[in-house]
Design a protein around this motif. Structure first.
Motif, PDB file in Angstrom:
ATOM      1  N   LYS A   1       0.858  -1.187   0.000  1.00 47.35           N
ATOM      2  CA  LYS A   1       0.000   0.000   0.000  1.00 47.35           C
ATOM      3  C   LYS A   1       0.893   1.235   0.000  1.00 47.35           C
ATOM      4  N   ALA A   2       0.594   2.170  -0.895  1.00 48.92           N
ATOM      5  CA  ALA A   2       1.265   3.471  -0.924  1.00 48.92           C
ATOM      6  C   ALA A   2       0.182   4.536  -0.824  1.00 48.92           C
ATOM      7  N   HIS A   3       0.308   5.421   0.158  1.00 50.15           N
ATOM      8  CA  HIS A   3      -0.720   6.454   0.366  1.00 50.15           C
ATOM      9  C   HIS A   3      -0.084   7.819   0.142  1.00 50.15           C
ATOM     10  N   VAL A   4      -0.128   8.267  -1.110  1.00 47.01           N
ATOM     11  CA  VAL A   4       0.495   9.527  -1.497  1.00 47.01           C
ATOM     12  C   VAL A   4      -0.185  10.708  -0.805  1.00 47.01           C
ATOM     13  N   GLN A   5      -1.498  10.610  -0.588  1.00 47.24           N
ATOM     14  CA  GLN A   5      -2.233  11.713   0.035  1.00 47.24           C
ATOM     15  C   GLN A   5      -1.835  11.864   1.508  1.00 47.24           C
ATOM     16  N   VAL A   6      -1.963  10.800   2.292  1.00 50.27           N
ATOM     17  CA  VAL A   6      -1.653  10.878   3.716  1.00 50.27           C
ATOM     18  C   VAL A   6      -0.154  11.069   3.949  1.00 50.27           C
ATOM     19  N   GLY A   7       0.670  10.373   3.191  1.00 49.18           N
ATOM     20  CA  GLY A   7       2.120  10.490   3.354  1.00 49.18           C
ATOM     21  C   GLY A   7       2.671  11.813   2.867  1.00 49.18           C
TER      22      GLY A   7
ATOM     23  N   GLY B   1      -9.188   6.288  -8.717  1.00 51.19           N
ATOM     24  CA  GLY B   1      -8.533   7.559  -8.994  1.00 51.19           C
ATOM     25  C   GLY B   1      -9.392   8.782  -8.747  1.00 51.19           C
ATOM     26  N   MET B   2     -10.510   8.629  -8.039  1.00 50.88           N
ATOM     27  CA  MET B   2     -11.423   9.771  -7.888  1.00 50.88           C
ATOM     28  C   MET B   2     -10.700  10.994  -7.324  1.00 50.88           C
ATOM     29  N   PRO B   3     -11.029  12.177  -7.808  1.00 53.80           N
ATOM     30  CA  PRO B   3     -12.043  12.495  -8.823  1.00 53.80           C
ATOM     31  C   PRO B   3     -11.518  12.448 -10.255  1.00 53.80           C
ATOM     32  N   GLU B   4     -10.232  12.102 -10.423  1.00 49.44           N
ATOM     33  CA  GLU B   4      -9.637  12.101 -11.772  1.00 49.44           C
ATOM     34  C   GLU B   4      -9.868  10.749 -12.453  1.00 49.44           C
ATOM     35  N   TYR B   5     -11.129  10.324 -12.479  1.00 49.76           N
ATOM     36  CA  TYR B   5     -11.471   9.014 -13.020  1.00 49.76           C
ATOM     37  C   TYR B   5     -10.948   8.832 -14.452  1.00 49.76           C
ATOM     38  N   ALA B   6     -11.255   9.769 -15.318  1.00 52.79           N
ATOM     39  CA  ALA B   6     -10.919   9.626 -16.735  1.00 52.79           C
ATOM     40  C   ALA B   6      -9.411   9.573 -16.941  1.00 52.79           C
TER      41      ALA B   6
ATOM     42  N   GLU C   1      -0.558  13.079 -12.747  1.00 55.03           N
ATOM     43  CA  GLU C   1       0.741  13.395 -13.341  1.00 55.03           C
ATOM     44  C   GLU C   1       1.922  12.724 -12.638  1.00 55.03           C
ATOM     45  N   PRO C   2       2.022  12.766 -11.300  1.00 55.06           N
ATOM     46  CA  PRO C   2       3.165  12.105 -10.660  1.00 55.06           C
ATOM     47  C   PRO C   2       3.229  10.609 -10.978  1.00 55.06           C
ATOM     48  N   MET C   3       2.079   9.914 -10.914  1.00 55.52           N
ATOM     49  CA  MET C   3       2.105   8.480 -11.212  1.00 55.52           C
ATOM     50  C   MET C   3       2.364   8.219 -12.690  1.00 55.52           C
ATOM     51  N   ALA C   4       1.949   9.130 -13.553  1.00 51.69           N
ATOM     52  CA  ALA C   4       2.265   8.970 -14.975  1.00 51.69           C
ATOM     53  C   ALA C   4       3.780   8.996 -15.184  1.00 51.69           C
ATOM     54  N   ARG C   5       4.478   9.847 -14.414  1.00 53.43           N
ATOM     55  CA  ARG C   5       5.937   9.888 -14.530  1.00 53.43           C
ATOM     56  C   ARG C   5       6.573   8.616 -13.980  1.00 53.43           C
ATOM     57  N   VAL C   6       6.010   8.080 -12.910  1.00 54.18           N
ATOM     58  CA  VAL C   6       6.513   6.803 -12.374  1.00 54.18           C
ATOM     59  C   VAL C   6       6.337   5.694 -13.406  1.00 54.18           C
ATOM     60  N   LEU C   7       5.170   5.625 -14.021  1.00 58.93           N
ATOM     61  CA  LEU C   7       4.890   4.572 -14.991  1.00 58.93           C
ATOM     62  C   LEU C   7       5.728   4.720 -16.259  1.00 58.93           C
ATOM     63  N   ALA C   8       6.049   5.942 -16.623  1.00 57.77           N
ATOM     64  CA  ALA C   8       6.918   6.136 -17.791  1.00 57.77           C
ATOM     65  C   ALA C   8       8.285   5.499 -17.546  1.00 57.77           C
TER      66      ALA C   8
ATOM     67  N   GLY D   1      -9.006  12.710  -4.299  1.00 56.14           N
ATOM     68  CA  GLY D   1     -10.150  12.627  -3.407  1.00 56.14           C
ATOM     69  C   GLY D   1      -9.773  11.913  -2.119  1.00 56.14           C
ATOM     70  N   PRO D   2     -10.484  12.158  -1.029  1.00 52.71           N
ATOM     71  CA  PRO D   2     -11.587  13.108  -0.902  1.00 52.71           C
ATOM     72  C   PRO D   2     -11.133  14.562  -0.789  1.00 52.71           C
ATOM     73  N   ALA D   3      -9.834  14.771  -0.537  1.00 51.36           N
ATOM     74  CA  ALA D   3      -9.271  16.128  -0.528  1.00 51.36           C
ATOM     75  C   ALA D   3      -7.899  16.048  -1.183  1.00 51.36           C
ATOM     76  N   PRO D   4      -7.536  17.002  -2.015  1.00 54.43           N
ATOM     77  CA  PRO D   4      -6.251  16.922  -2.718  1.00 54.43           C
ATOM     78  C   PRO D   4      -5.067  17.023  -1.774  1.00 54.43           C
ATOM     79  N   GLY D   5      -4.014  16.312  -2.124  1.00 56.90           N
ATOM     80  CA  GLY D   5      -2.755  16.412  -1.397  1.00 56.90           C
ATOM     81  C   GLY D   5      -1.728  17.115  -2.257  1.00 56.90           C
ATOM     82  N   LYS D   6      -0.564  17.344  -1.695  1.00 58.15           N
ATOM     83  CA  LYS D   6       0.476  18.091  -2.397  1.00 58.15           C
ATOM     84  C   LYS D   6       0.929  17.382  -3.667  1.00 58.15           C
ATOM     85  N   HIS D   7       0.891  16.029  -3.664  1.00 53.58           N
ATOM     86  CA  HIS D   7       1.417  15.277  -4.801  1.00 53.58           C
ATOM     87  C   HIS D   7       0.386  14.310  -5.394  1.00 53.58           C
ATOM     88  N   THR D   8      -0.913  14.574  -5.156  1.00 55.31           N
ATOM     89  CA  THR D   8      -1.931  13.699  -5.734  1.00 55.31           C
ATOM     90  C   THR D   8      -2.250  14.121  -7.167  1.00 55.31           C
ATOM     91  N   GLY D   9      -3.042  13.285  -7.838  1.00 55.76           N
ATOM     92  CA  GLY D   9      -3.376  13.538  -9.233  1.00 55.76           C
ATOM     93  C   GLY D   9      -2.616  12.603 -10.145  1.00 55.76           C
TER      94      GLY D   9
END
Length: 300
Positions: free
Chosen positions: A138-144, A204-209, A184-191, A174-182
């Motif tokens: 488990k990795a919790h980017v929001q809480v961490g 991925g809520m709220p960035e479902y799409a 883009e950061p994970m897209a860079r990891v996956l690249a 979601g449910p509240a944004p964190g400094k590094h959520t969204g």
């Protein structure tokens, strides 16, 4: 049973009826929380206070002792689940991993779960956890509140990709944004690590799409349903109806997740929320059992 209702004596029967409707041999829930008691009680206190990362009133439906919570999942027909532990600061992860390993050893239906934090020594203790049999992280980017592209984590993502150990990651805003959520950061990891078995928590809520875009681009990216589609979430961050077709097409990479016990509604409501999407019993069977069974239980 609707969102906000208290769990009753008949809930197990409602879950059994759901399983019967879809021909499910059981449920595989990739997003459940079992933690050291004092840690879990601090988490509950944070929810009770509607802390800034919670964003709204959030009653805990299953505020029960550990044995009662385990009995509930088994009553519901959950055949495999996780002990999603996560640190909010350095110096916690390795201790949590030790607790989770012990919990898995005495709880055979719980997948051996581990976690990490960007700190010196992280690669070494993640490697030890993998060697000791950890089957999911488990990795919790929001809480961490850490950047998943932190250089300290690069070898960790690489190690998990090579070992093919999935990592359930709360990386949406979601449910509240964190400094590094969204996305883009994970897209860079996956690249950098395109074979990483990433499970995007909460769809991925709220960035479902945007997170579905990543799943379409990377075949090892999966999405868990945790809290998605429920009345509670639909009031705040509704899943866009226009994306249901894509969700249907990604049906082999969507996994049941619930956030049990830290949910503000009964467990069955998550299941019925998946059902009411109208994507069919084959899709429901894959999401609630088949996909998780293949990923974690070696099922064909």
């Amino acid at each position: 049973m609707t969102s906000g209702a208290a769990p009753g004596a008949g809930e197990a029967e409602l879950v059994a009826a759901f399983r019967a409707r879809h021909g499910l041999p059981g449920l595989v829930d990739v997003h459940t929380h079992f933690m050291p008691d004092r840690v879990l009680r601090k988490v509950w206190a944070y929810f009770d206070a509607a802390g800034p990362l919670v964003g709204s009133e959030w009653p805990i439906t299953y505020r029960e002792e550990e044995g009662q919570r385990l009995a509930r999942l088994r009553e519901f027909g959950v055949v495999a689940f996780t002990s999603m532990v996560y640190p909010h600061k350095a110096g916690m992860a390795e201790w949590l991993n030790g607790w989770a390993a012990g919990f898995a050893a005495r709880t055979p239906d719980c997948l051996h779960t581990a976690t990490f934090f960007p700190e010196p020594g992280v690669e070494a203790y993640v490697r030890r956890a993998v060697e000791d049999g950890a089957r999911v992280f488990k990795a919790h980017v929001q809480v961490g509140a850490y950047d998943p592209t932190d250089q300290l984590l690069d070898p960790v993502w690489g190690l998990l990709a090579e070992a093919r150990v999935p990592v359930v990651t709360h990386c949406g805003s979601g449910p509240a944004p964190g400094k590094h959520t969204g996305p883009e950061p994970m897209a860079r990891v996956l690249a950098r690590h395109p074979r990483l078995p990433l499970v995007v928590a909460h769809l991925g809520m709220p960035e479902y799409a945007e997170f579905m875009d990543l799943a379409e681009r990377y075949p090892e990216v999966r999405l868990d349903t945790t809290m998605a589609f429920t009345d509670f979430s639909e009031r705040q961050v509704p899943f866009p109806e226009s994306e249901l077709g894509r969700l249907r097409d990604l049906g082999d990479r969507v996994l049941l997740g619930s956030d049990f016990p830290n949910i503000p509604y009964p467990y069955v409501h998550q299941l019925e929320s998946i059902e009411r999407l109208g994507l069919g019993s084959e899709w429901v069977r894959a999401v609630c059992h088949g996909n998780g069974a293949r990923l974690f239980l070696g099922a064909a």
